[in-house]
Design an enzyme around this catalytic site. Structure first.
Site, PDB file in Angstrom:
ATOM      1  N   THR A   1       1.884   9.987   4.275  1.00  0.00           N
ATOM      2  CA  THR A   1       0.876  10.910   3.745  1.00  0.00           C
ATOM      3  C   THR A   1      -0.460  10.792   4.466  1.00  0.00           C
ATOM      4  OG1 THR A   1       0.511   9.217   2.091  1.00  0.00           O
ATOM      5  CG2 THR A   1       1.738  11.169   1.383  1.00  0.00           C
TER       6      THR A   1
ATOM      7  N   SER B   1      -2.530   0.500  -4.287  1.00  0.00           N
ATOM      8  CA  SER B   1      -3.037   1.654  -3.529  1.00  0.00           C
ATOM      9  C   SER B   1      -4.355   2.152  -4.101  1.00  0.00           C
ATOM     10  CB  SER B   1      -2.007   2.790  -3.605  1.00  0.00           C
ATOM     11  OG  SER B   1      -2.586   4.015  -3.230  1.00  0.00           O
ATOM     12  N   ALA B   2      -5.192   2.712  -3.247  1.00  0.00           N
ATOM     13  CA  ALA B   2      -6.450   3.295  -3.704  1.00  0.00           C
ATOM     14  C   ALA B   2      -6.249   4.708  -4.256  1.00  0.00           C
ATOM     15  CB  ALA B   2      -7.435   3.351  -2.536  1.00  0.00           C
TER      16      ALA B   2
ATOM     17  N   GLU C   1       0.057  -3.313   4.685  1.00  0.00           N
ATOM     18  CA  GLU C   1      -1.085  -2.400   4.785  1.00  0.00           C
ATOM     19  C   GLU C   1      -1.145  -1.690   6.133  1.00  0.00           C
ATOM     20  OE1 GLU C   1      -3.679  -0.853   3.877  1.00  0.00           O
ATOM     21  OE2 GLU C   1      -3.922  -1.500   1.815  1.00  0.00           O
ATOM     22  N   ASP C   2      -1.567  -0.430   6.129  1.00  0.00           N
ATOM     23  CA  ASP C   2      -1.754   0.281   7.402  1.00  0.00           C
ATOM     24  C   ASP C   2      -3.229   0.472   7.726  1.00  0.00           C
ATOM     25  OD1 ASP C   2      -2.230   2.208   5.356  1.00  0.00           O
ATOM     26  OD2 ASP C   2      -2.038   3.770   6.883  1.00  0.00           O
TER      27      ASP C   2
ATOM     28  N   ASP D   1       0.873  -1.163   0.000  1.00  0.00           N
ATOM     29  CA  ASP D   1       0.000   0.000   0.000  1.00  0.00           C
ATOM     30  C   ASP D   1       0.923   1.229   0.000  1.00  0.00           C
ATOM     31  OD1 ASP D   1      -2.339   1.619   0.454  1.00  0.00           O
ATOM     32  OD2 ASP D   1      -1.696   1.782   2.549  1.00  0.00           O
ATOM     33  N   LEU D   2       0.389   2.389  -0.337  1.00  0.00           N
ATOM     34  CA  LEU D   2       1.237   3.591  -0.411  1.00  0.00           C
ATOM     35  C   LEU D   2       1.108   4.462   0.851  1.00  0.00           C
ATOM     36  CD1 LEU D   2       3.019   5.556  -2.158  1.00  0.00           C
ATOM     37  CD2 LEU D   2       0.870   6.611  -2.863  1.00  0.00           C
ATOM     38  N   ASP D   3      -0.079   5.054   0.997  1.00  0.00           N
ATOM     39  CA  ASP D   3      -0.286   6.027   2.074  1.00  0.00           C
ATOM     40  C   ASP D   3      -0.215   5.356   3.433  1.00  0.00           C
ATOM     41  OD1 ASP D   3      -0.997   8.448   0.465  1.00  0.00           O
ATOM     42  OD2 ASP D   3      -2.610   7.146  -0.222  1.00  0.00           O
TER      43      ASP D   3
ATOM     44  N   LYS E   1     -11.105  -0.827  -1.604  1.00  0.00           N
ATOM     45  CA  LYS E   1     -10.840  -1.702  -0.456  1.00  0.00           C
ATOM     46  C   LYS E   1     -11.977  -1.475   0.545  1.00  0.00           C
ATOM     47  CE  LYS E   1      -5.858  -0.856  -0.956  1.00  0.00           C
ATOM     48  NZ  LYS E   1      -4.676  -0.171  -0.412  1.00  0.00           N
TER      49      LYS E   1
ATOM     50  N   LYS F   1      -8.944   5.318   6.142  1.00  0.00           N
ATOM     51  CA  LYS F   1      -7.651   4.879   5.604  1.00  0.00           C
ATOM     52  C   LYS F   1      -7.880   3.755   4.606  1.00  0.00           C
ATOM     53  CE  LYS F   1      -4.517   6.215   9.294  1.00  0.00           C
ATOM     54  NZ  LYS F   1      -3.632   5.724  10.368  1.00  0.00           N
TER      55      LYS F   1
HETATM   56  C1  G6P Z   1      -5.423   5.839   0.188  1.00  0.00           C
HETATM   57  C2  G6P Z   1      -5.576   6.585   1.495  1.00  0.00           C
HETATM   58  C3  G6P Z   1      -6.945   7.185   1.615  1.00  0.00           C
HETATM   59  C4  G6P Z   1      -7.286   7.982   0.364  1.00  0.00           C
HETATM   60  C5  G6P Z   1      -7.220   7.103  -0.865  1.00  0.00           C
HETATM   61  C6  G6P Z   1      -7.493   7.870  -2.149  1.00  0.00           C
HETATM   62  O1  G6P Z   1      -6.032   4.615   0.291  1.00  0.00           O
HETATM   63  O2  G6P Z   1      -5.340   5.743   2.604  1.00  0.00           O
HETATM   64  O3  G6P Z   1      -6.962   8.004   2.759  1.00  0.00           O
HETATM   65  O4  G6P Z   1      -8.591   8.543   0.466  1.00  0.00           O
HETATM   66  O5  G6P Z   1      -5.917   6.539  -0.942  1.00  0.00           O
HETATM   67  O6  G6P Z   1      -6.410   8.749  -2.374  1.00  0.00           O
HETATM   68  P1  G6P Z   1      -6.409   9.935  -3.415  1.00  0.00           P
HETATM   69  O7  G6P Z   1      -4.967  10.391  -3.410  1.00  0.00           O
HETATM   70  O8  G6P Z   1      -6.818   9.375  -4.743  1.00  0.00           O
HETATM   71  O9  G6P Z   1      -7.360  10.963  -2.930  1.00  0.00           O
HETATM   72 MG    MG Z   2      -2.710   3.162   3.570  1.00  0.00          MG
END
Ligand code: G6P
Ligand code: MG
Length: 218
Positions: free
Chosen positions: A17, A114-115, A169-170, A9-11, A145, A45
């Site tokens: 972030t 990542s989402a 994943e967080d 996952d990214l964030d 997710k 999240k």
């Molecule tokens: C991640 C984060 C979420 C965020 C989603 C969409 O999963 O954990 O907090 O809403 O990405 O991110 P974006 O950058 O497309 O708004």
């Molecule tokens: Mg995350």
């Protein structure tokens, strides 16, 4: 040589972030008279931008027009991007470069899962884009997710079976998505929040190369 698919996952896993998403949502919620707590943020999240705003409105008991919805989404992302712009590679979370280097040295396939629709520019900004064999992000999926879609697409890109993939994943939604995909889930964060994960670590500094090697050899 044994191979596993490693999906990150990214964030909140690769970069710090999550705090910027929280701030931007909190400011947006406040601007429409909705209180937004840390506990509620935990539930956002890993959740897509559209779904996040839907949930905030639901918590605040608000219905709004489609036009306002679209403009609030734009506003949130604008503020989020203003935080991202100032980001440097110092905001890469501890030992992330180390684990990526180890996986690359062991010739393990690596994907992002990542989402976020902002994933590529963020990875570029922190100089990590080239470390990934595949990038699957919010632009590639139709189901958010905890649906496993994002991770299943990542597994396909890596040419790996889901059961041979490991997800970092967080978020609760992300851990659930990994579990539903029949992958090994590794929660990065608080034990009481991520208790559904197969393994839980506070951060990557707690993960030894020997643990990664055991996963590869499974
Ligand atoms: C991640 C984060 C979420 C965020 C989603 C969409 O999963 O954990 O907090 O809403 O990405 O991110 P974006 O950058 O497309 O708004
Ligand atoms: Mg995350």
């Amino acid at each position: 040589m044994n191979k596993k698919g490693f999906i990150f996952d990214l964030d909140g896993v690769i970069v710090d972030t999550a705090k910027y998403h929280f701030l931007a949502w909190q400011n947006l919620a406040k601007s429409i008279g909705i209180d937004f707590t840390h506990e509620q943020n935990e539930q956002l999240k890993g959740v897509s931008r559209v779904k996040s705003l839907e949930k905030i409105l639901e918590w605040g008991n608000k219905t709004i027009s489609e036009e306002l919805f679209a403009s609030l989404m734009g506003k949130k992302n604008e503020e989020y991007l203003s935080f991202i712009e100032k980001m440097t590679d110092e905001e890469v979370l501890p030992d992330v470069p180390k684990i990526l280097a180890y996986l690359i040295a062991q010739k393990q396939p690596i994907s992002l899962g990542s989402a976020s629709k902002n994933a590529r520019p963020i990875l570029e900004k922190v100089n990590l884009l080239s470390k990934f064999d595949a990038i699957v992000d919010g632009n590639d999926v139709s189901k958010a997710k905890p649906d496993p879609e994002v991770f299943l697409i990542a597994a396909q890109h890596l040419n790996m079976k889901p059961e041979d993939c490991i997800v970092f994943e967080d978020s609760v939604a992300g851990v659930q998505a990994a579990n539903t995909a029949n992958m090994i889930s590794i929660g990065i964060g608080e034990r009481n929040v991520l208790h559904e994960a197969d393994y839980i670590f506070s951060d990557f500094t707690e993960i030894e190369n020997s643990f990664i090697q055991e996963l590869i050899n499974r």
